[in-house]
Design an enzyme around this catalytic site. Sequence first.
Site, short mmCIF file in Angstrom:
data_model
loop_
_atom_site.label_atom_id
_atom_site.label_comp_id
_atom_site.label_asym_id
_atom_site.label_seq_id
_atom_site.Cartn_x
_atom_site.Cartn_y
_atom_site.Cartn_z
N HIS A 48 0.92 -1.08 -0.08
CA HIS A 48 0.03 -0.07 0.05
C HIS A 48 0.68 1.37 -0.10
CE1 HIS A 48 -2.91 3.09 1.02
NE2 HIS A 48 -2.24 3.24 2.14
N HIS A 72 3.70 7.40 5.10
CA HIS A 72 2.57 8.10 5.43
C HIS A 72 1.81 7.33 6.65
CE1 HIS A 72 0.21 5.51 2.76
NE2 HIS A 72 -0.71 5.78 3.34
N GLU A 76 0.92 6.51 12.51
CA GLU A 76 -0.57 6.02 13.16
C GLU A 76 -0.47 4.39 13.11
OE1 GLU A 76 -3.09 7.88 13.20
OE2 GLU A 76 -4.97 6.87 12.73
N ASP A 77 0.07 3.62 12.32
CA ASP A 77 0.03 2.26 12.38
C ASP A 77 1.03 1.33 12.72
OD1 ASP A 77 -2.60 2.73 11.35
OD2 ASP A 77 -1.98 2.34 9.35
N ASP A 138 -3.05 8.19 -1.71
CA ASP A 138 -3.38 7.02 -0.91
C ASP A 138 -4.65 6.60 -1.01
OD1 ASP A 138 -3.39 5.75 1.68
OD2 ASP A 138 -4.46 7.50 2.53
#
Length: 475
Positions: A48, A72, A76-77, A138
């Site tokens: 991704h 990106h 967050e992840d 994205d």
Amino acid sequence: MITFEDLKKILITDYQDEDINTVIKAFHFASEAHRGQKRRTGEDYIYHCLATAYNLAQMKMDIPSITAGLLHDVPEDTDFSLDDVKNNFGKEVAELVAGVTKLGTLKYRGLERYAENLRKMFLAMSKDLRIIIIKLADRLHNMQTLEGVREEKRLRIAQETLEIYAPIANRLGMFEIKTRLEDLAFPYIYPSEYLWVSNLVKDRLKTETKYIDKIQHLAQKDLVKNNIHYLQIKGRVKSLFSIYQKLLHKGKDLNKVYDLIALRIIVPDVIDCYSVLGIIHKRWTPLKGRVKDYIAQPKPNGYRSLHTSVFTEFGKIAEIQIRSQAMDEEAEFGIAAHSRYKELKNIDSKKNPPTWVKHLLEIQKSITDNVEFIKHVKNDLFLNRIFVFTPKGDVIELPENATPLDFAFHIHTDIGNKCVGAKINEQMVSLNHALKSGDVVEILIDKNRKKPNPDWLNIVITTAAKDKIRNQLRK
Ligand code: MN
């Protein structure tokens, strides 16, 4: 599936070695950070990130953007923080990643969520337009892999794409991306309409393709005979979503959609466009009123090209689009197109965002009610734009259906307040007359006049003019 080799391949043609090294470093960093993570499609998560970066490289975005594209989703992840990104890739990349991350965290649903989304987008845009472009890259990949997402979430993402991302891509002049986003969202949002249109088009497309191939062959022969150098000539199928929208306007009759497949000819320069048009019209008779010079008069959204529909010896009509390489790149990548992007980088986007972004920011600050806010945004951002001229020849950009009063207040509050009449192309018009692209607008003023007329609130259509009138009336 986009691999790192694919990404490297396009980087090598357009970027320096040391820049490519930064991207390689970011790829290793992101691979490490996302190690073991999979998407619902079963793919490793890194694909991704790669696809996002690849989309950005295709748009010829700068290296910080491509690097941020790879990173990106890191803060967050994964276990790595924004500080880790900053320490390894510097402040610029970290700020881009932070901007994208902020856009990703949303709490509300329905209308609240929509408004909240828009507000965040505008805030990010005013900081750095590259954040939105990364977000679009994205989103494009998320839409391409939407099948792997939970059904209820799928619909929400598709809706957001159609209502927020596609219009913003359009506003940024990224028409190709806008079209791709719409076509990807279409089957999820209007499943039965999608089936109807795709079935309707399927059979027609077979015969049309053969037909356009013949036209292409003939046109090509003429170009060669006349020593016209062309870069590309090919049939271009209209997007399903725009066919659907056109059908709604044409009484659902596919026979009235002439440009199902258009022949597109790309040439090096503007001047070649007109030569090609001449050659085409020498062979085939153009349909009256269907020759459109969007080079001399670009569409409100900035689109440039020559369009013509001609009668051919096969007893049918063919639509032909002619444009230069630069116009083609602009149509595809809009504000991100190479030539324009240089401009974008040179201005400090914090101090000097485009006027329309500044304006959106004002709206976002001044209107707290979400319903009102959405109404204004739809009006000011998503309406088509027109370009009109002052008598001195300065270009003023306004939304479609703007009036001379909107124009007057746009120029200066004082011009608006003192306005008593207007001339368009040297003809007197009423103050509620709708302006058209290319109009030369002259405002007549009365120096002694102090206040605007309260009735004008019902005439003007831009938020800025409304605000100014209200403010003046209060004084
Ligand atoms: Mn993502």
